[in-house]
Write an enzyme that holds these catalytic residues in place. Structure first.
Site, PDB file in Angstrom:
ATOM      1  N   GLU A 114      29.380  42.143  56.658  1.00  0.00           N
ATOM      2  CA  GLU A 114      28.365  42.383  55.629  1.00  0.00           C
ATOM      3  C   GLU A 114      28.960  42.063  54.256  1.00  0.00           C
ATOM      4  OE1 GLU A 114      27.352  46.510  56.248  1.00  0.00           O
ATOM      5  OE2 GLU A 114      29.372  47.171  55.768  1.00  0.00           O
ATOM      6  N   LYS A 116      30.386  42.484  50.519  1.00  0.00           N
ATOM      7  CA  LYS A 116      31.064  43.570  49.808  1.00  0.00           C
ATOM      8  C   LYS A 116      30.435  43.647  48.428  1.00  0.00           C
ATOM      9  CE  LYS A 116      35.329  45.714  48.805  1.00  0.00           C
ATOM     10  NZ  LYS A 116      34.863  46.147  47.486  1.00  0.00           N
ATOM     11  N   ASP A 118      29.512  44.804  44.656  1.00  0.00           N
ATOM     12  CA  ASP A 118      30.306  45.147  43.494  1.00  0.00           C
ATOM     13  C   ASP A 118      29.620  46.286  42.748  1.00  0.00           C
ATOM     14  OD1 ASP A 118      32.557  44.766  42.102  1.00  0.00           O
ATOM     15  OD2 ASP A 118      31.949  42.914  41.121  1.00  0.00           O
ATOM     16  N   TYR A 225      26.632  51.973  54.137  1.00  0.00           N
ATOM     17  CA  TYR A 225      27.428  51.207  55.103  1.00  0.00           C
ATOM     18  C   TYR A 225      28.217  52.076  56.069  1.00  0.00           C
ATOM     19  CZ  TYR A 225      30.854  51.887  51.323  1.00  0.00           C
ATOM     20  OH  TYR A 225      31.635  52.414  50.351  1.00  0.00           O
ATOM     21  N   LYS A 314      38.157  38.989  50.354  1.00  0.00           N
ATOM     22  CA  LYS A 314      37.694  38.756  48.984  1.00  0.00           C
ATOM     23  C   LYS A 314      37.518  37.272  48.697  1.00  0.00           C
ATOM     24  CE  LYS A 314      37.971  42.974  47.114  1.00  0.00           C
ATOM     25  NZ  LYS A 314      38.702  43.269  45.916  1.00  0.00           N
ATOM     26  N   CYS A 408      62.698  46.733  16.467  1.00  0.00           N
ATOM     27  CA  CYS A 408      61.408  47.262  16.907  1.00  0.00           C
ATOM     28  C   CYS A 408      60.312  46.834  15.924  1.00  0.00           C
ATOM     29  CB  CYS A 408      61.489  48.791  16.971  1.00  0.00           C
ATOM     30  SG  CYS A 408      59.894  49.573  17.235  1.00  0.00           S
ATOM     31  N   CYS A 411      59.270  50.422  14.104  1.00  0.00           N
ATOM     32  CA  CYS A 411      60.164  51.236  13.266  1.00  0.00           C
ATOM     33  C   CYS A 411      61.407  50.470  12.817  1.00  0.00           C
ATOM     34  CB  CYS A 411      60.580  52.504  14.015  1.00  0.00           C
ATOM     35  SG  CYS A 411      61.756  52.181  15.341  1.00  0.00           S
ATOM     36  N   CYS A 426      63.281  50.046  22.365  1.00  0.00           N
ATOM     37  CA  CYS A 426      63.531  50.405  20.967  1.00  0.00           C
ATOM     38  C   CYS A 426      64.434  51.627  20.987  1.00  0.00           C
ATOM     39  CB  CYS A 426      62.201  50.734  20.291  1.00  0.00           C
ATOM     40  SG  CYS A 426      62.337  51.806  18.862  1.00  0.00           S
ATOM     41  N   CYS A 432      60.608  56.724  15.916  1.00  0.00           N
ATOM     42  CA  CYS A 432      59.718  55.556  15.973  1.00  0.00           C
ATOM     43  C   CYS A 432      58.271  56.045  16.102  1.00  0.00           C
ATOM     44  CB  CYS A 432      60.090  54.676  17.162  1.00  0.00           C
ATOM     45  SG  CYS A 432      58.923  53.328  17.433  1.00  0.00           S
TER      46      CYS A 432
HETATM   47  N1  5U1 Z   1      30.055  46.818  52.831  1.00  0.00           N
HETATM   48  C1  5U1 Z   1      31.016  47.752  52.777  1.00  0.00           C
HETATM   49  N2  5U1 Z   1      31.646  48.085  51.672  1.00  0.00           N
HETATM   50  N3  5U1 Z   1      32.527  49.038  52.009  1.00  0.00           N
HETATM   51  C2  5U1 Z   1      33.415  49.737  51.259  1.00  0.00           C
HETATM   52  N4  5U1 Z   1      31.470  48.475  53.813  1.00  0.00           N
HETATM   53  C3  5U1 Z   1      32.415  49.298  53.351  1.00  0.00           C
HETATM   54  N5  5U1 Z   1      33.159  50.222  53.993  1.00  0.00           N
HETATM   55  C4  5U1 Z   1      34.050  50.928  53.270  1.00  0.00           C
HETATM   56  C5  5U1 Z   1      34.195  50.707  51.892  1.00  0.00           C
HETATM   57  C6  5U1 Z   1      35.199  51.471  51.103  1.00  0.00           C
HETATM   58  O1  5U1 Z   1      34.860  51.875  53.824  1.00  0.00           O
HETATM   59  C7  5U1 Z   1      34.758  52.258  55.203  1.00  0.00           C
HETATM   60  C8  5U1 Z   1      35.258  51.213  56.137  1.00  0.00           C
HETATM   61  C9  5U1 Z   1      35.596  53.479  55.361  1.00  0.00           C
END
Ligand code: 5U1
Length: 674
Positions: A114, A116, A118, A225, A314, A408, A411, A426, A432
């Site tokens: 799936e 990740k 942000d 999730y 990532k 420095c 000072c 320093c 200082c």
């Molecule tokens: N999509 C997703 N993000 N995420 C973050 N799944 C997921 N699972 C996480 C985390 C920190 O942790 C579990 C595997 C414990």
């Protein structure tokens, strides 16, 4: 009361919950916003006419109560761990190989893949189907209670659909879709206010609001999730079935999740997501793979702070080019002189970067960074930006290699770089102003004397104006002097004085940490306090028997020498005297069992820990009030598993008892130390 009103209220609530579900879970709204608003208006009017019919799960009650002053702390029953990261296909293959080897299978493993997201992780507890409490991840063990704000987010159902378990703790990510983010920033711009640098900061800023009405007005979404604590529900066999169940209960789950076969399936998913990333309605920084079978997840357990059955892959860190405008030197608390490159601002990895640390002089030489150079700067997700390398072909004529300053910059004392050490310092010590300022900032910090309201800007003014030279001077400040500082009124001055007064009653570990002895962090301060019991015994040992300091667990010759040198200095002894005279007190250090954070919790240790002996682990746990037992039972709170664990680990897995590895144990100990 009219039965008609009761029935209409029930129908409206069901209708609104259904539209929330269609919008947030199915991503398939049925009616325009105006019609939805009309349903809400009708419900509000009916409830106003029949207040006895208002219930906490009514959609009109999402924002209730008054703004609070702060967030309460919440301890997570099941820790909210993080994910290990992979940045290359090879790392993903290695992860898959390790998992298969541990499980002893030759078949390709099945994964749930799936995006990740942000955003920021939250956990939400539903009891008997009703939203009871929500908290942020915090450090994974303790977070902040954000129930009022989460209730204000329409993506979270106030009541689960269908037959919900007695207890369900759903975990997921709260994020701000890009459209909402752009709208929020446009509105802020139009009002001449500051904008958010990226959707993640906007989501975090919107959730961590003391006034839930502000949270309610922001377009936040959430995707679940995983799970925390659960009771009254038999877990399914697969991760995908678990997500399906969450969705059936009305919780939003990311629609992009897919079951994939083997590591090749994972990598194919990663490539596809990489291509689709720009077209998604929200920001993602990679994908997550989870072993699909929950039975396998249990057998794999946890390593360090992350599960062995999940991995975050990532997207490559973004890299951009920019130019070095200047290289400046900053002076830290212990006098360390650190080079910082000032850059022409560039947008990279979701933020504008205009400074990067170059860490130390050796690093400047190794990379040969010069003023005027064109350089590559990289930033991945939440990682601090780094200067990757110089593009030498673009170097202007007549540049010079950067030299370590001999004096420095603050000072003008001599700067020394001992042979074999990377760090230059320093030599000005407390004379200082930069070191003084950092020392005072450290003294006041949360884990030290915890003086609320004494932020960086206030400390800087106090030092600049010569009002504070030593931490002890803080306790001689008067209301008038404080109120005369920039952006400090009488009220803030009075609050700060009250905070200073409160901080006078402290503990020995806090005081030792606050003094800023080199290499004495929070854990060492605690170890010293525990070993010597009171400050006089420590000072006496530092003077007359320095060898005794080395007997403290985890204290080696280097730390011992710093402790010795600190207490040998007349100015430091004078500082302690002045703190005492000002009324600062700390009780001799004795563990009071009843007050301790792990009282009532039983731990079982199995296997070998790399960084501490079993006795040290046991001592650290019992010092926090925990009991350490030799056998696993349903009452065991955690099993701590080192290398080559015994049958206790299997038993813990069979009983679904949380397992901590060494790093997890360290984090738990850190989180609970005072
Ligand atoms: N999509 C997703 N993000 N995420 C973050 N799944 C997921 N699972 C996480 C985390 C920190 O942790 C579990 C595997 C414990």
């Amino acid at each position: 009361m009219s039965a008609g009103a009761r029935a209409r209220i029930a129908a409206l609530r069901a209708e609104i919950a259904r539209h929330d579900y269609r919008y947030y879970v199915l991503d398939d709204p049925e009616i325009p916003d105006a019609e939805y608003d009309e349903l809400m208006r009708e419900l509000r009017e009916l409830e106003a006419a029949h207040p006895q019919l208002v219930t906490p799960d009514s959609p009109t009650q999402r924002v209730a109560g008054t703004p609070s002053d702060s967030f309460e702390e919440v301890v997570h029953e099941v820790p909210m761990l993080s994910l290990d990261n992979a940045f290359s296909d090879e790392e993903v293959r290695a992860f898959d190989r390790r998992a298969a080897e541990r499980l002893g299978t030759d078949e390709p493993l099945e994964y749930l893949a799936e995006p990740k997201l942000d955003g920021l992780a939250v956990t939400v507890i539903y009891r008997d189907g009703l939203l009871e409490r929500a908290a942020t991840r915090g450090d994974g063990f303790k977070g902040e209670d954000v129930t009022a704000n989460v209730r204000a987010i329409r993506a979270f159902p106030l009541r689960l659909q269908g037959k919900a378990p007695a207890l369900l703790e759903a975990r997921g990510e709260v994020f701000m879709p890009l459209k909402g983010f752009e709208r929020l920033n446009r509105a802020a711009e139009a009002r001449g206010e500051k904008t958010f640098v990226n959707p993640r900061n906007a989501a975090a800023g919107s959730l961590r609001q003391l006034d839930p009405r502000i949270t309610a007005a922001r377009a936040l979404q959430m995707y679940c999730y995983g799970l925390g604590s659960v009771s009254g529900w038999e877990l399914p066999e697969r991760q995908s079935e678990l997500l399906e169940a969450l969705r059936r209960w009305g919780l939003p789950v990311c629609p992009e999740g897919r079951r994939v076969q083997g590591v090749e399936g994972c990598l194919e998913y990663f490539r596809q997501m990489g291509e689709r990333r720009a077209a998604l309605a929200y920001q993602i920084d990679g994908v997550v793979y989870k072993v699909e079978r929950l039975g396998y997840q249990n057998r794999l357990g946890f390593l360090a702070r992350a599960p062995r059955w999940a991995l975050a892959h990532k997207f490559p860190a973004e890299e951009v080019m920019t130019r070095v405008r200047a290289i400046e030197w900053q002076v830290g608390r212990t006098g360390a002189v650190t080079p910082v490159a000032r850059l022409e601002p560039v947008f990279v990895g979701g933020v504008t970067v205009s400074n990067v640390t170059l860490h130390n002089f050796d690093e400047v030489q190794r990379k040969d960074v010069r003023i005027g150079d064109t350089v590559i700067v990289r930033r991945a997700g939440d990682v601090i930006p780094e200067l990757v390398r110089v593009i030498e072909t673009r170097r202007p004529a007549h540049t010079e290699a950067v030299a370590l300053p001999r004096h420095c910059p603050v000072c003008h004392s001599e700067v020394l770089k001992p042979e074999g050490e990377a760090v230059a310092r320093c030599t000005g010590g407390f004379s200082c102003p930069a070191q003084r300022q950092e020392a005072i900032r450290h003294f006041a910090s949360r884990l030290a004397m915890d003086i609320e309201g004494l932020g960086d800007k206030v400390v800087a003014q106090l030092v600049e104006r010569g009002l504070v030279r030593s931490p002890a001077d803080l306790y001689e400040l008067g209301a008038e002097a404080l109120a005369a500082l920039d952006r400090m009124g009488e009220k803030s001055a009075a609050n700060l004085l009250a905070a200073l007064e409160r901080s006078k009653q402290t503990t020995l570990p806090r005081l030792l940490y606050a003094l800023g002895i080199r290499e004495v962090g929070e854990a060492t301060a605690l170890a010293l306090a525990r070993h010597f019991g009171d400050l006089d015994a420590l000072v006496e040992a530092a003077h007359s028997h320095p060898e005794r300091i080395e007997q403290v667990p985890d204290v080696g010759p280097v730390v011992a020498a710093h402790v010795h040198a600190f207490f040998a200095a007349e100015e430091h002894r004078a500082l302690i005297g002045r703190l005492r005279d000002a009324g600062v007190t700390w009780a001799p250090f004795t563990a009071r069992a009843a007050d301790l954070p792990l009282t009532g919790q039983t731990f079982v240790l199995t296997g070998t820990l790399a960084g501490m002996t079993r006795e040290q682990a046991q001592e650290a746990l019992t010092a926090l009030g925990a009991k350490v037992s030799g056998s696993v039972s349903k009452k065991t709170r955690y099993v701590v598993a080192g290398e080559a664990p015994g049958t206790k680990l299997a038993k813990a897995q069979a009983l679904n008892i949380p397992i901590l590895d060494e790093a997890g144990l360290r984090r738990l100990l850190e989180a609970h130390r005072r």
